[in-house]
Design an enzyme around this catalytic site. Structure first.
Site, PDB file in Angstrom:
ATOM      1  NE  ARG A 119      35.355   9.654   8.964  1.00  0.00           N
ATOM      2  CZ  ARG A 119      36.055  10.612   9.559  1.00  0.00           C
ATOM      3  NH1 ARG A 119      37.271  10.367  10.035  1.00  0.00           N
ATOM      4  NH2 ARG A 119      35.548  11.830   9.719  1.00  0.00           N
ATOM      5  CG  ASP A 120      35.401  11.689  13.138  1.00  0.00           C
ATOM      6  OD1 ASP A 120      36.449  11.298  13.675  1.00  0.00           O
ATOM      7  OD2 ASP A 120      35.162  12.895  12.944  1.00  0.00           O
ATOM      8  CG  HIS A 137      33.394  17.359  11.609  1.00  0.00           C
ATOM      9  ND1 HIS A 137      33.058  16.166  11.017  1.00  0.00           N
ATOM     10  CD2 HIS A 137      34.421  17.064  12.453  1.00  0.00           C
ATOM     11  CE1 HIS A 137      33.830  15.196  11.478  1.00  0.00           C
ATOM     12  NE2 HIS A 137      34.674  15.724  12.345  1.00  0.00           N
ATOM     13  CG  HIS A 153      36.178  16.060  16.998  1.00  0.00           C
ATOM     14  ND1 HIS A 153      36.310  14.709  17.176  1.00  0.00           N
ATOM     15  CD2 HIS A 153      36.164  16.264  15.660  1.00  0.00           C
ATOM     16  CE1 HIS A 153      36.388  14.111  15.992  1.00  0.00           C
ATOM     17  NE2 HIS A 153      36.303  15.038  15.043  1.00  0.00           N
ATOM     18  CB  CYS A 200      41.360  12.906  14.938  1.00  0.00           C
ATOM     19  SG  CYS A 200      42.429  12.817  13.499  1.00  0.00           S
ATOM     20  CG  ASN A 247      32.585  13.872  15.398  1.00  0.00           C
ATOM     21  OD1 ASN A 247      33.232  12.879  15.149  1.00  0.00           O
ATOM     22  ND2 ASN A 247      32.643  14.968  14.672  1.00  0.00           N
TER      23      ASN A 247
HETATM   24  P1  HMG Z   1      51.730   7.874   2.523  1.00  0.00           P
HETATM   25  O1  HMG Z   1      52.503   6.903   3.360  1.00  0.00           O
HETATM   26  O2  HMG Z   1      52.292   9.232   2.342  1.00  0.00           O
HETATM   27  O3  HMG Z   1      51.371   7.349   1.076  1.00  0.00           O
HETATM   28  O4  HMG Z   1      50.264   7.993   3.115  1.00  0.00           O
HETATM   29  P2  HMG Z   1      51.838   6.202   0.146  1.00  0.00           P
HETATM   30  O5  HMG Z   1      51.232   6.528  -1.171  1.00  0.00           O
HETATM   31  O6  HMG Z   1      53.338   6.078   0.253  1.00  0.00           O
HETATM   32  O7  HMG Z   1      51.154   4.900   0.733  1.00  0.00           O
HETATM   33  C1  HMG Z   1      51.538   4.248   1.921  1.00  0.00           C
HETATM   34  C2  HMG Z   1      50.940   2.865   1.970  1.00  0.00           C
HETATM   35  O8  HMG Z   1      49.513   2.986   2.038  1.00  0.00           O
HETATM   36  C3  HMG Z   1      51.224   2.046   0.732  1.00  0.00           C
HETATM   37  O9  HMG Z   1      51.209   0.682   1.132  1.00  0.00           O
HETATM   38  C4  HMG Z   1      50.024   2.277  -0.130  1.00  0.00           C
HETATM   39  O10 HMG Z   1      49.776   1.249  -1.041  1.00  0.00           O
HETATM   40  C5  HMG Z   1      48.925   2.361   0.884  1.00  0.00           C
HETATM   41  P3  HMG Z   1      52.580  -0.164   1.210  1.00  0.00           P
HETATM   42  O11 HMG Z   1      53.166  -0.080  -0.145  1.00  0.00           O
HETATM   43  O12 HMG Z   1      53.407   0.546   2.254  1.00  0.00           O
HETATM   44  O13 HMG Z   1      52.109  -1.521   1.601  1.00  0.00           O
HETATM   45  N1  HMG Z   1      47.792   3.219   0.492  1.00  0.00           N
HETATM   46  C6  HMG Z   1      46.506   2.865   0.632  1.00  0.00           C
HETATM   47  N2  HMG Z   1      45.931   1.751   1.089  1.00  0.00           N
HETATM   48  C7  HMG Z   1      44.580   1.716   1.087  1.00  0.00           C
HETATM   49  N3  HMG Z   1      43.810   2.736   0.659  1.00  0.00           N
HETATM   50  C8  HMG Z   1      44.363   3.871   0.202  1.00  0.00           C
HETATM   51  C9  HMG Z   1      45.763   3.964   0.169  1.00  0.00           C
HETATM   52  N4  HMG Z   1      46.613   4.925  -0.224  1.00  0.00           N
HETATM   53  C10 HMG Z   1      47.849   4.451  -0.021  1.00  0.00           C
HETATM   54  N5  HMG Z   1      43.589   4.881  -0.199  1.00  0.00           N
HETATM   55  C11 HMG Z   1      47.905   8.461   2.929  1.00  0.00           C
HETATM   56  C12 HMG Z   1      49.310   8.888   2.545  1.00  0.00           C
HETATM   57  C13 HMG Z   1      46.992   9.603   2.583  1.00  0.00           C
HETATM   58  C14 HMG Z   1      47.541   7.196   2.164  1.00  0.00           C
HETATM   59  C15 HMG Z   1      47.905   8.181   4.459  1.00  0.00           C
HETATM   60  O14 HMG Z   1      48.429   9.285   5.112  1.00  0.00           O
HETATM   61  C16 HMG Z   1      46.522   7.919   4.993  1.00  0.00           C
HETATM   62  O15 HMG Z   1      45.879   6.915   4.667  1.00  0.00           O
HETATM   63  N6  HMG Z   1      46.013   8.829   5.849  1.00  0.00           N
HETATM   64  C17 HMG Z   1      44.674   8.704   6.383  1.00  0.00           C
HETATM   65  C18 HMG Z   1      44.612   9.348   7.716  1.00  0.00           C
HETATM   66  C19 HMG Z   1      43.207   9.288   8.240  1.00  0.00           C
HETATM   67  O16 HMG Z   1      42.391   8.466   7.803  1.00  0.00           O
HETATM   68  N7  HMG Z   1      42.914  10.166   9.212  1.00  0.00           N
HETATM   69  C20 HMG Z   1      41.611  10.200   9.798  1.00  0.00           C
HETATM   70  C21 HMG Z   1      40.561  10.733   8.875  1.00  0.00           C
HETATM   71  S1  HMG Z   1      40.543  12.506   8.781  1.00  0.00           S
HETATM   72  C22 HMG Z   1      39.678  12.976  10.187  1.00  0.00           C
HETATM   73  O17 HMG Z   1      39.314  12.164  11.008  1.00  0.00           O
HETATM   74  C23 HMG Z   1      39.329  14.426  10.324  1.00  0.00           C
HETATM   75  C24 HMG Z   1      37.847  14.710  10.039  1.00  0.00           C
HETATM   76  O18 HMG Z   1      37.010  13.958  10.905  1.00  0.00           O
HETATM   77  C25 HMG Z   1      37.582  16.188  10.249  1.00  0.00           C
HETATM   78  C26 HMG Z   1      38.094  16.669  11.620  1.00  0.00           C
HETATM   79  O19 HMG Z   1      37.562  16.296  12.644  1.00  0.00           O
HETATM   80  O20 HMG Z   1      39.092  17.382  11.577  1.00  0.00           O
HETATM   81  C27 HMG Z   1      37.463  14.369   8.602  1.00  0.00           C
HETATM   82 MG    MG Z   2      36.463  14.511  12.883  1.00  0.00          MG
END
Ligand code: HMG
Ligand code: MG
Length: 307
Positions: free
Chosen positions: A14-15, A206, A208, A239, A248
């Site tokens: 995933r990450d 966690h 990086h 990220c 990571n």
């Molecule tokens: P948004 O644009 O504010 O929300 O995004 P929305 O509700 O307006 O949705 C936008 C579009 O996404 C819509 O589609 C929704 O249907 C769709 P459209 O109508 O434009 O065709 N949608 C989805 N599709 C599939 N699955 C879903 C979903 N939700 C909405 N669950 C949202 C808000 C949270 C959805 C967006 O910002 C997002 O998906 N963000 C994810 C970002 C991400 O994955 N980042 C990486 C992971 S975190 C990380 O790596 C950190 C970590 O490792 C720890 C660290 O190292 O810090 C964990």
């Molecule tokens: Mg991470």
């Protein structure tokens, strides 16, 4: 005294993969998860159910979850930012739901398009539904040691988000150094502070490895009694919402250190080195793991590597 045993959560699928620009074929992702589970990881963070517009690499999450062989006892985790993601994770039979917030307002906005308070409100129904479904619930807190947008992040802000995640009923909470800027002293301070408000045996590190500090930060966390760490095979990743951040800490490097300390992980380093080689070749990039490269060279040539 250091713990005798630690849990390593392998987050490479995933990450690690989420930041790859070229789409990685679904069967490669499936093979990666299967091989990691077979190498002895109790917990493999396999996919995220997020918007494919935000993270295109995870668009095949349902197909990956449908394709993997379930090893009994292994926890296959999925990140879910909202109820829609939760429902997809439930359909895909994920064993653990991961909600992900941040200790920095700026990062919260960039990563999930809402404030910290809004994110907690969004996680509330997810947490409730996960508990009702009898699933494990984990929370990840980004930027606990620094933020790419805001810089320093006060320890109080990290403690505050830990308390909010605790109130949602999280079983485990990840203290994440998203951009790898943490150093050992600060890591100990943060771990000591959060341990006062959440059981330390359910906290994880966690890290990086952007600044090469992650192994030292794991050692510092071990000294604070932390027993769960995340790592990514071959050091895959970064990220998408933290420019310049590398992957990571490489799992091979962590297991090598823990083996040296006599700390049990259940992970077979020899198999892991081969998995690192497999995925590095599949994405066409050299492994970021020093241990992985050294052990692979030794295996191939029967010689000590001079890298
Ligand atoms: P948004 O644009 O504010 O929300 O995004 P929305 O509700 O307006 O949705 C936008 C579009 O996404 C819509 O589609 C929704 O249907 C769709 P459209 O109508 O434009 O065709 N949608 C989805 N599709 C599939 N699955 C879903 C979903 N939700 C909405 N669950 C949202 C808000 C949270 C959805 C967006 O910002 C997002 O998906 N963000 C994810 C970002 C991400 O994955 N980042 C990486 C992971 S975190 C990380 O790596 C950190 C970590 O490792 C720890 C660290 O190292 O810090 C964990
Ligand atoms: Mg991470």
């Amino acid at each position: 005294m250091l713990p005798a045993k630690v849990k390593i959560v392998e987050v490479g699928p995933r990450d690690g993969l989420q930041n790859e620009k070229e789409f990685v074929a679904t069967d490669i992702k499936i093979e990666l998860v299967n091989r990691l589970a077979n190498a002895g990881f109790q917990n493999v963070e396999s996919v995220s159910f997020v918007s494919p517009k935000w993270v295109p690499q995870m668009a095949d999450a349902a197909a990956v979850m449908a394709g993997i062989e379930r090893r009994p006892g292994t926890i296959y985790s999925a990140l879910t930012p909202n109820l829609r993601g939760f429902e997809a994770a439930l359909d895909a039979k994920a064993d653990e739901i991961v909600i992900f917030g941040a200790a920095s307002e700026a990062f919260s906005q960039k990563n999930i398009n809402c404030s910290i308070a809004e994110s907690i409100a969004r996680f509330e129904p997810v947490a409730k539904a996960a508990k009702e479904a009898g699933l494990r619930l984990r929370a990840s807190i980004s930027c606990a040691l620094g933020c790419p947008y805001q810089g320093d992040v006060p320890i109080d802000a990290v403690v505050d988000v830990v308390q909010r995640m605790k109130a949602l009923g999280c079983d485990e909470i990840d203290i994440a150094d998203t951009i790898g800027v943490g150093t050992a002293g600060r890591t100990r301070e943060v771990m000591a502070a959060v341990s006062k408000v959440f059981p330390r045996e359910r906290l994880s590190g966690h890290f990086h490895d952007t600044y090469g500090q992650a192994v030292a930060n794991i050692y510092a966390s071990l000294q604070e009694g932390i027993e769960i760490f995340h790592a990514s095979v071959a050091g895959l990743g970064g990220c998408p919402y933290a420019k310049g951040a590398t992957g990571n800490v490489a799992t091979e490097d962590v297991i090598f250190m823990l083996n040296g300390l006599g700390i049990e992980t259940g992970v077979d380093l020899d198999q892991l080195v081969d998995i690192g080689d497999f995925i590095s070749r599949a994405i066409g990039k050299p492994s970021a793991s020093r241990v992985g490269r050294a052990l692979l060279a030794k295996k191939r040539d029967g010689l000590a590597a001079c890298v």
